[in-house]
Design a protein around this motif. Structure first.
Motif, PDB file in Angstrom:
ATOM      1  N   GLY A   1      14.995  58.728  36.150  1.00  0.00           N
ATOM      2  CA  GLY A   1      16.136  59.627  36.074  1.00  0.00           C
ATOM      3  C   GLY A   1      17.421  58.819  36.165  1.00  0.00           C
ATOM      4  N   LYS A   2      18.414  59.333  36.853  1.00  0.00           N
ATOM      5  CA  LYS A   2      19.675  58.610  37.050  1.00  0.00           C
ATOM      6  C   LYS A   2      19.515  57.695  38.255  1.00  0.00           C
ATOM      7  N   VAL A   3      19.644  56.405  38.051  1.00  0.00           N
ATOM      8  CA  VAL A   3      19.461  55.447  39.135  1.00  0.00           C
ATOM      9  C   VAL A   3      20.657  55.514  40.083  1.00  0.00           C
ATOM     10  N   VAL A   4      20.369  55.618  41.378  1.00  0.00           N
ATOM     11  CA  VAL A   4      21.431  55.716  42.380  1.00  0.00           C
ATOM     12  C   VAL A   4      21.460  54.516  43.317  1.00  0.00           C
ATOM     13  N   GLU A   5      20.341  53.784  43.407  1.00  0.00           N
ATOM     14  CA  GLU A   5      20.317  52.617  44.285  1.00  0.00           C
ATOM     15  C   GLU A   5      19.373  51.552  43.728  1.00  0.00           C
ATOM     16  N   TYR A   6      19.848  50.302  43.775  1.00  0.00           N
ATOM     17  CA  TYR A   6      19.096  49.144  43.306  1.00  0.00           C
ATOM     18  C   TYR A   6      19.239  48.073  44.362  1.00  0.00           C
ATOM     19  N   GLU A   7      18.118  47.569  44.850  1.00  0.00           N
ATOM     20  CA  GLU A   7      18.153  46.503  45.845  1.00  0.00           C
ATOM     21  C   GLU A   7      17.234  45.379  45.398  1.00  0.00           C
ATOM     22  N   ALA A   8      17.782  44.163  45.385  1.00  0.00           N
ATOM     23  CA  ALA A   8      17.025  42.989  44.949  1.00  0.00           C
ATOM     24  C   ALA A   8      17.082  41.925  46.035  1.00  0.00           C
ATOM     25  N   HIS A   9      15.968  41.241  46.221  1.00  0.00           N
ATOM     26  CA  HIS A   9      15.868  40.153  47.195  1.00  0.00           C
ATOM     27  C   HIS A   9      15.405  38.891  46.484  1.00  0.00           C
ATOM     28  N   TYR A  10      15.969  37.755  46.889  1.00  0.00           N
ATOM     29  CA  TYR A  10      15.503  36.450  46.432  1.00  0.00           C
ATOM     30  C   TYR A  10      15.455  35.577  47.683  1.00  0.00           C
ATOM     31  N   ASP A  11      14.334  35.637  48.387  1.00  0.00           N
ATOM     32  CA  ASP A  11      14.227  35.020  49.700  1.00  0.00           C
ATOM     33  C   ASP A  11      13.299  33.815  49.678  1.00  0.00           C
ATOM     34  N   ARG A  12      13.522  32.924  50.638  1.00  0.00           N
ATOM     35  CA  ARG A  12      12.690  31.748  50.819  1.00  0.00           C
ATOM     36  C   ARG A  12      12.491  31.516  52.315  1.00  0.00           C
ATOM     37  N   TYR A  13      11.584  30.622  52.629  1.00  0.00           N
ATOM     38  CA  TYR A  13      11.437  30.234  54.027  1.00  0.00           C
ATOM     39  C   TYR A  13      11.520  28.715  54.130  1.00  0.00           C
ATOM     40  N   ARG A  14      12.648  28.245  54.638  1.00  0.00           N
ATOM     41  CA  ARG A  14      12.840  26.834  54.967  1.00  0.00           C
ATOM     42  C   ARG A  14      13.744  26.799  56.184  1.00  0.00           C
ATOM     43  N   ASN A  15      13.147  26.652  57.362  1.00  0.00           N
ATOM     44  CA  ASN A  15      13.899  26.802  58.604  1.00  0.00           C
ATOM     45  C   ASN A  15      14.566  25.512  59.064  1.00  0.00           C
ATOM     46  N   PHE A  16      14.779  24.593  58.134  1.00  0.00           N
ATOM     47  CA  PHE A  16      15.461  23.345  58.453  1.00  0.00           C
ATOM     48  C   PHE A  16      16.392  22.998  57.297  1.00  0.00           C
ATOM     49  N   VAL A  17      17.362  22.155  57.598  1.00  0.00           N
ATOM     50  CA  VAL A  17      18.270  21.661  56.567  1.00  0.00           C
ATOM     51  C   VAL A  17      17.624  20.447  55.929  1.00  0.00           C
ATOM     52  N   GLN A  18      17.435  20.509  54.617  1.00  0.00           N
ATOM     53  CA  GLN A  18      16.731  19.447  53.908  1.00  0.00           C
ATOM     54  C   GLN A  18      17.573  18.174  53.902  1.00  0.00           C
ATOM     55  N   PRO A  19      17.074  17.098  54.520  1.00  0.00           N
ATOM     56  CA  PRO A  19      17.889  15.873  54.607  1.00  0.00           C
ATOM     57  C   PRO A  19      18.096  15.228  53.239  1.00  0.00           C
ATOM     58  N   GLY A  20      19.312  14.732  53.040  1.00  0.00           N
ATOM     59  CA  GLY A  20      19.621  14.000  51.814  1.00  0.00           C
ATOM     60  C   GLY A  20      19.826  14.841  50.585  1.00  0.00           C
ATOM     61  N   SER A  21      19.845  16.162  50.727  1.00  0.00           N
ATOM     62  CA  SER A  21      19.992  17.040  49.565  1.00  0.00           C
ATOM     63  C   SER A  21      21.459  17.416  49.357  1.00  0.00           C
ATOM     64  N   TRP A  22      21.944  17.203  48.137  1.00  0.00           N
ATOM     65  CA  TRP A  22      23.317  17.607  47.844  1.00  0.00           C
ATOM     66  C   TRP A  22      23.499  19.109  47.966  1.00  0.00           C
ATOM     67  N   LYS A  23      22.403  19.867  47.834  1.00  0.00           N
ATOM     68  CA  LYS A  23      22.494  21.321  47.942  1.00  0.00           C
ATOM     69  C   LYS A  23      22.834  21.779  49.357  1.00  0.00           C
ATOM     70  N   GLU A  24      22.651  20.892  50.328  1.00  0.00           N
ATOM     71  CA  GLU A  24      22.945  21.232  51.722  1.00  0.00           C
ATOM     72  C   GLU A  24      24.319  20.737  52.158  1.00  0.00           C
ATOM     73  N   GLU A  25      25.070  20.133  51.237  1.00  0.00           N
ATOM     74  CA  GLU A  25      26.392  19.614  51.553  1.00  0.00           C
ATOM     75  C   GLU A  25      27.467  20.536  50.982  1.00  0.00           C
ATOM     76  N   PRO A  26      28.604  20.637  51.645  1.00  0.00           N
ATOM     77  CA  PRO A  26      29.639  21.609  51.236  1.00  0.00           C
ATOM     78  C   PRO A  26      30.463  21.152  50.043  1.00  0.00           C
ATOM     79  N   PHE A  27      29.786  20.843  48.938  1.00  0.00           N
ATOM     80  CA  PHE A  27      30.491  20.573  47.685  1.00  0.00           C
ATOM     81  C   PHE A  27      30.893  21.895  47.040  1.00  0.00           C
ATOM     82  N   PRO A  28      31.866  21.885  46.150  1.00  0.00           N
ATOM     83  CA  PRO A  28      32.168  23.109  45.390  1.00  0.00           C
ATOM     84  C   PRO A  28      30.933  23.591  44.629  1.00  0.00           C
TER      85      PRO A  28
END
Length: 355
Positions: free
Chosen positions: A146-173
């Motif tokens: 019918g007429k959609v009133v709510e849409y919820e999407a999740h993109y979750d992972r489990y990594r409970n530590f900061v990956q050492p040496g990864s540029w993705k964990e550094e505050p670059f733009p």
């Protein structure tokens, strides 16, 4: 004319996760492309996996090769603008890995340059070719809720530590989960529902020692529709990936698209049943359809990342319309910018017309 007679020579700007898992396998599987060169500044493992490929030590060497028509800029986000600009100035067609650029201004500058140089510019928003997303598109096109009133999407992972040496964990733009995974989710929402009239967001750093956002909730406001996008690195037991509610019913989908896992396992996108899902992962529909109560599973449409490159080939060789335009990718960056402002100012950000 067959693909083989008019193949496009491609150069990869890097051979990290994006190049190794996604672009190199897809390009070598697609008969319309020839993976000609890969930039590796010190390592040589690309040559081990693809013996016919030329390994280059600098991006400038790649740009200097007249045989290369298409350059894939699959380097860290904060380098996207500079490298894509250089490639366009060298008269190459360009694919930029998502997220497009850290800022709207940089995205617009690349769009203007591509027009001036008369070269194709696109962004690797491969999640449009996920099986679950293709299935949801079909459900909405057929108005099964019918007429959609709510849409919820999740993109979750489990990594409970900061990956050492990864540029993705550094505050670059351009780093942080909102750019990384959020760019997929925002792009999907814009494809399904168009431009919202407001954005509200909550951004957090939840892991000890974290320097970039690893959790977000972004709410897109539409007339009579609420779109909620959520991602976290601390979800050990995932819930549904998508939940859609409409005036006639609900669709719910668990499980992630299998293509990334298959590519990491070195399987080919040309394999039989590529992108298909086992029935236990199919989504469930409970709705009223044409006067009948329908309740049960909906078979997931098989995903295929090669669809992205099918379109890129057609755009370059046949002047077909791009499915992922740089203007659309810039809209995703505009939503990210509004989400950041919403968090910083602790308010709902009203949006003007789309950029």
């Amino acid at each position: 004319m067959s693909y083989q007679e008019n193949r496009i020579n491609v150069g990869l700007a890097a051979y990290g996760l994006s190049g190794r898992v996604f672009h190199a396998p897809l390009l070598t599987a697609h008969s319309g492309f020839h993976l000609h060169s890969i930039v590796q500044r010190s390592r040589n493992d690309a040559k081990g996996n693809y013996p016919a490929v030329t390994v280059l030590r600098s991006f400038n060497d790649l740009l200097a090769d007249d045989k290369i028509e298409l350059v894939v800029v699959n380097t860290p986000e904060h380098t996207h603008f500079e490298l894509a600009q250089q490639a366009l100035e060298a008269k190459k067609h360009v694919i930029v890995e998502k997220a497009f650029t850290p800022t709207i201004q940089e995205a617009q500058a690349l769009i203007n340059l591509a027009r001036k140089q008369e070269r194709m510019l696109s962004v690797f928003q491969n999640s449009r070719w996920h099986g679950d997303f293709l299935t949801i598109k079909k459900i909405l096109e057929n108005q099964l809720l019918g007429k959609v009133v709510e849409y919820e999407a999740h993109y979750d992972r489990y990594r409970n530590f900061v990956q050492p040496g990864s540029w993705k964990e550094e505050p670059f733009p351009g780093t942080g989960v909102l750019y990384n995974l959020g760019s997929h989710m925002i792009d999907q929402a814009l494809v399904l529902f168009g431009w919202p009239h407001a954005v509200m967001a909550d951004l957090r750093v939840q892991r000890p020692g974290g320097k970039v956002y690893d959790n977000f909730e972004v709410v897109l406001h539409y007339d009579h529709l609420k779109v909620t996008l959520k991602s976290s690195y601390l979800v050990r037991e995932p819930g549904p990936r998508y939940v859609l509610h409409g005036t006639d019913g609900t669709f719910m989908k668990f499980g992630a698209d299998a293509q990334e896992s298959l590519l990491k396992a070195r399987q080919s996108p040309l394999d039989e049943d590529w992108g298909s899902e086992p029935s236990e992962l199919w989504g469930t529909l409970n709705s009223q359809v044409h006067g009948l109560h329908v309740e049960g599973k909906v078979e997931t449409i098989p995903g295929s990342y090669l669809g992205f490159y099918d379109n890129i080939y057609a755009a370059i060789r046949e002047k077909a319309a791009l499915q992922v335009t740089p203007e659309q990718a810039m809209q995703t960056i505009a939503i990210i910018d509004a989400a950041q402002r919403s968090h910083d100012e602790q308010r709902i950000i009203a949006l003007a017309d789309s950029p």
